[in-house]
Design a protein around this motif. Structure first.
Motif, mmCIF file in Angstrom:
data_model
loop_
_atom_site.group_PDB
_atom_site.id
_atom_site.type_symbol
_atom_site.label_atom_id
_atom_site.label_comp_id
_atom_site.label_asym_id
_atom_site.label_seq_id
_atom_site.Cartn_x
_atom_site.Cartn_y
_atom_site.Cartn_z
ATOM 1 N N PRO A 2 0.797 -1.237 0.000
ATOM 2 C CA PRO A 2 0.000 0.000 0.000
ATOM 3 C C PRO A 2 0.821 1.274 0.000
ATOM 4 O O PRO A 2 0.302 2.336 -0.346
ATOM 5 N N GLU A 3 2.106 1.196 0.356
ATOM 6 C CA GLU A 3 2.931 2.407 0.373
ATOM 7 C C GLU A 3 3.614 2.677 -0.972
ATOM 8 O O GLU A 3 4.293 3.689 -1.128
ATOM 9 N N HIS A 4 3.430 1.797 -1.934
ATOM 10 C CA HIS A 4 4.067 1.956 -3.250
ATOM 11 C C HIS A 4 3.332 3.011 -4.072
ATOM 12 O O HIS A 4 2.106 3.134 -4.005
ATOM 13 N N TRP A 5 4.081 3.763 -4.882
ATOM 14 C CA TRP A 5 3.465 4.828 -5.678
ATOM 15 C C TRP A 5 2.394 4.316 -6.627
ATOM 16 O O TRP A 5 1.401 5.013 -6.880
ATOM 17 N N GLN A 6 2.549 3.098 -7.139
ATOM 18 C CA GLN A 6 1.504 2.586 -8.028
ATOM 19 C C GLN A 6 0.212 2.346 -7.256
ATOM 20 O O GLN A 6 -0.879 2.653 -7.746
ATOM 21 N N HIS A 7 0.326 1.787 -6.062
ATOM 22 C CA HIS A 7 -0.857 1.537 -5.238
ATOM 23 C C HIS A 7 -1.544 2.857 -4.891
ATOM 24 O O HIS A 7 -2.778 2.986 -5.005
ATOM 25 N N LEU A 8 -0.765 3.857 -4.491
ATOM 26 C CA LEU A 8 -1.336 5.147 -4.116
ATOM 27 C C LEU A 8 -1.954 5.850 -5.326
ATOM 28 O O LEU A 8 -3.016 6.475 -5.214
ATOM 29 N N THR A 9 -1.314 5.738 -6.489
ATOM 30 C CA THR A 9 -1.868 6.340 -7.700
ATOM 31 C C THR A 9 -3.174 5.679 -8.083
ATOM 32 O O THR A 9 -4.162 6.355 -8.409
ATOM 33 N N ALA A 10 -3.214 4.346 -8.041
ATOM 34 C CA ALA A 10 -4.450 3.627 -8.371
ATOM 35 C C ALA A 10 -5.580 4.029 -7.440
ATOM 36 O O ALA A 10 -6.715 4.277 -7.884
ATOM 37 N N ARG A 11 -5.273 4.115 -6.153
ATOM 38 C CA ARG A 11 -6.314 4.466 -5.176
ATOM 39 C C ARG A 11 -6.850 5.873 -5.414
ATOM 40 O O ARG A 11 -8.072 6.096 -5.400
ATOM 41 N N THR A 12 -5.951 6.828 -5.660
ATOM 42 C CA THR A 12 -6.397 8.203 -5.871
ATOM 43 C C THR A 12 -7.209 8.334 -7.153
ATOM 44 O O THR A 12 -8.237 9.024 -7.184
ATOM 45 N N LEU A 13 -6.771 7.672 -8.218
ATOM 46 C CA LEU A 13 -7.542 7.729 -9.463
ATOM 47 C C LEU A 13 -8.938 7.140 -9.268
ATOM 48 O O LEU A 13 -9.927 7.692 -9.768
ATOM 49 N N ARG A 14 -9.021 6.033 -8.554
ATOM 50 C CA ARG A 14 -10.342 5.444 -8.283
ATOM 51 C C ARG A 14 -11.203 6.386 -7.450
ATOM 52 O O ARG A 14 -12.404 6.531 -7.707
ATOM 53 N N ASP A 15 -10.577 7.024 -6.455
ATOM 54 C CA ASP A 15 -11.326 7.969 -5.618
ATOM 55 C C ASP A 15 -11.887 9.116 -6.447
ATOM 56 O O ASP A 15 -12.915 9.701 -6.093
ATOM 57 N N ARG A 16 -11.203 9.432 -7.542
ATOM 58 C CA ARG A 16 -11.657 10.511 -8.426
ATOM 59 C C ARG A 16 -12.640 10.027 -9.481
ATOM 60 O O ARG A 16 -13.063 10.790 -10.347
ATOM 61 N N GLY A 17 -12.982 8.758 -9.436
ATOM 62 C CA GLY A 17 -13.985 8.220 -10.346
ATOM 63 C C GLY A 17 -13.453 7.540 -11.585
ATOM 64 O O GLY A 17 -14.245 7.122 -12.442
ATOM 65 N N ALA A 18 -12.145 7.401 -11.717
ATOM 66 C CA ALA A 18 -11.581 6.746 -12.897
ATOM 67 C C ALA A 18 -11.683 5.229 -12.777
ATOM 68 O O ALA A 18 -11.692 4.678 -11.668
ATOM 69 N N LEU A 19 -11.741 4.580 -13.912
ATOM 70 C CA LEU A 19 -11.681 3.122 -13.948
ATOM 71 C C LEU A 19 -10.222 2.698 -13.997
ATOM 72 O O LEU A 19 -9.469 3.145 -14.873
ATOM 73 N N VAL A 20 -9.815 1.867 -13.056
ATOM 74 C CA VAL A 20 -8.419 1.491 -12.914
ATOM 75 C C VAL A 20 -8.299 -0.012 -12.777
ATOM 76 O O VAL A 20 -9.030 -0.639 -12.001
ATOM 77 N N GLU A 21 -7.381 -0.592 -13.534
ATOM 78 C CA GLU A 21 -6.985 -1.982 -13.348
ATOM 79 C C GLU A 21 -5.554 -1.987 -12.823
ATOM 80 O O GLU A 21 -4.652 -1.427 -13.461
ATOM 81 N N TYR A 22 -5.363 -2.579 -11.666
ATOM 82 C CA TYR A 22 -4.027 -2.715 -11.066
ATOM 83 C C TYR A 22 -3.914 -4.160 -10.585
ATOM 84 O O TYR A 22 -3.985 -4.450 -9.404
ATOM 85 N N PRO A 23 -3.782 -5.084 -11.523
ATOM 86 C CA PRO A 23 -3.866 -6.506 -11.168
ATOM 87 C C PRO A 23 -2.616 -6.986 -10.433
ATOM 88 O O PRO A 23 -1.505 -6.508 -10.686
ATOM 89 N N GLN A 24 -2.838 -7.930 -9.522
ATOM 90 C CA GLN A 24 -1.697 -8.657 -8.976
ATOM 91 C C GLN A 24 -1.284 -9.679 -10.011
ATOM 92 O O GLN A 24 -2.003 -10.649 -10.283
ATOM 93 N N LEU A 25 -0.148 -9.444 -10.640
ATOM 94 C CA LEU A 25 0.316 -10.362 -11.669
ATOM 95 C C LEU A 25 0.730 -11.681 -11.033
ATOM 96 O O LEU A 25 1.254 -11.709 -9.909
ATOM 97 N N PRO A 26 0.504 -12.803 -11.708
ATOM 98 C CA PRO A 26 0.703 -14.122 -11.092
ATOM 99 C C PRO A 26 2.158 -14.373 -10.694
ATOM 100 O O PRO A 26 3.092 -13.951 -11.371
ATOM 101 N N SER A 27 2.306 -15.056 -9.576
ATOM 102 C CA SER A 27 3.623 -15.520 -9.105
ATOM 103 C C SER A 27 4.680 -14.421 -9.227
ATOM 104 O O SER A 27 5.664 -14.576 -9.957
ATOM 105 N N PRO A 28 4.515 -13.310 -8.511
ATOM 106 C CA PRO A 28 5.423 -12.179 -8.710
ATOM 107 C C PRO A 28 6.884 -12.468 -8.386
ATOM 108 O O PRO A 28 7.773 -11.787 -8.890
#
Length: 199
Positions: free
Chosen positions: A20-46
């Motif tokens: 949750p502290e990663h910039w991608q996680h924070l960016t995805a959350r903020t965009l969603r909060d603003r009403g954007a559609l966001v896909e931030y998938p957990q890619l398999p077997s990272p």
């Protein structure tokens, strides 16, 4: 006439479990909060990824954005190993990809040195003239995963516009990323110049 509606696809790197502290996680959350559609998938077997599984996950995520019927185009933001995936094995998208931001690609030589991700280093990296028009590469001059420098190893060979931000490491929470205000601004306005987190 209606405004163009953009969806967002964020793709993480090797060993990334979307903290949750990663910039991608924070960016995805903020965009969603603003009403954007966001896909931030957990890619398999990272921790031990395969090209085929990660590619399939990207296809699924693009399909989900398309199937909503609510987006006209997609903005892709890939970090680290996903940059190699996008340049070497990106799928045909059911929805237009209007902009791509490639952040901190690991050098092919470095990736090839890790058995878990060597297959990504073997991908045939390529970019078309259209890629050059819609793609921006952002990197640091002290990234331990790209000692050759992203501009020399990716930007110039693939004719991709490159922004080099001094002293930013690999753009991870360990290097202070974290919130990244200018990147969030760029998501909304492509004319925004991406700067370091502190700028």
């Amino acid at each position: 006439m209606t405004a163009q509606r953009s969806g967002f696809l964020l793709l993480h790197g090797w060993q990334n479990e979307r903290p949750p502290e990663h910039w991608q996680h924070l960016t995805a959350r903020t965009l969603r909060d603003r009403g954007a559609l966001v896909e931030y998938p957990q890619l398999p077997s990272p921790h031990s990824p395969t090209v085929s599984e990660w590619s399939a996950s990207v296809v699924d995520a693009l399909g989900r954005l398309h199937d909503t019927g609510r987006v006209d185009d997609v903005v892709v933001i890939a970090h680290s190993l996903s940059v190699l995936l996008w340049l070497g094995a990106r799928p045909d998208s059911p929805v237009e990809v209007s902009r791509v931001l490639l952040v901190a690609p690991p050098s092919v030589n470095v990736a090839a040195g890790f058995a878990e991700i060597a297959a990504f280093a073997a991908l045939p990296l390529a970019a078309s003239p259209l890629d050059a028009e819609r793609t921006t590469l952002v990197a640091s001059d002290d990234d331990p995963f790209n000692p050759e420098g992203a501009e020399s190893s990716f930007g110039r060979p693939l004719s991709l516009p490159t922004v080099v931000l001094p002293g930013q490491g690999h753009f991870t929470p360990d290097s202070g990323y974290g919130e990244w205000p200018s990147l969030l601004e760029w998501c909304v306005d492509p004319a925004v110049r991406i700067r370091s987190r502190e700028a």
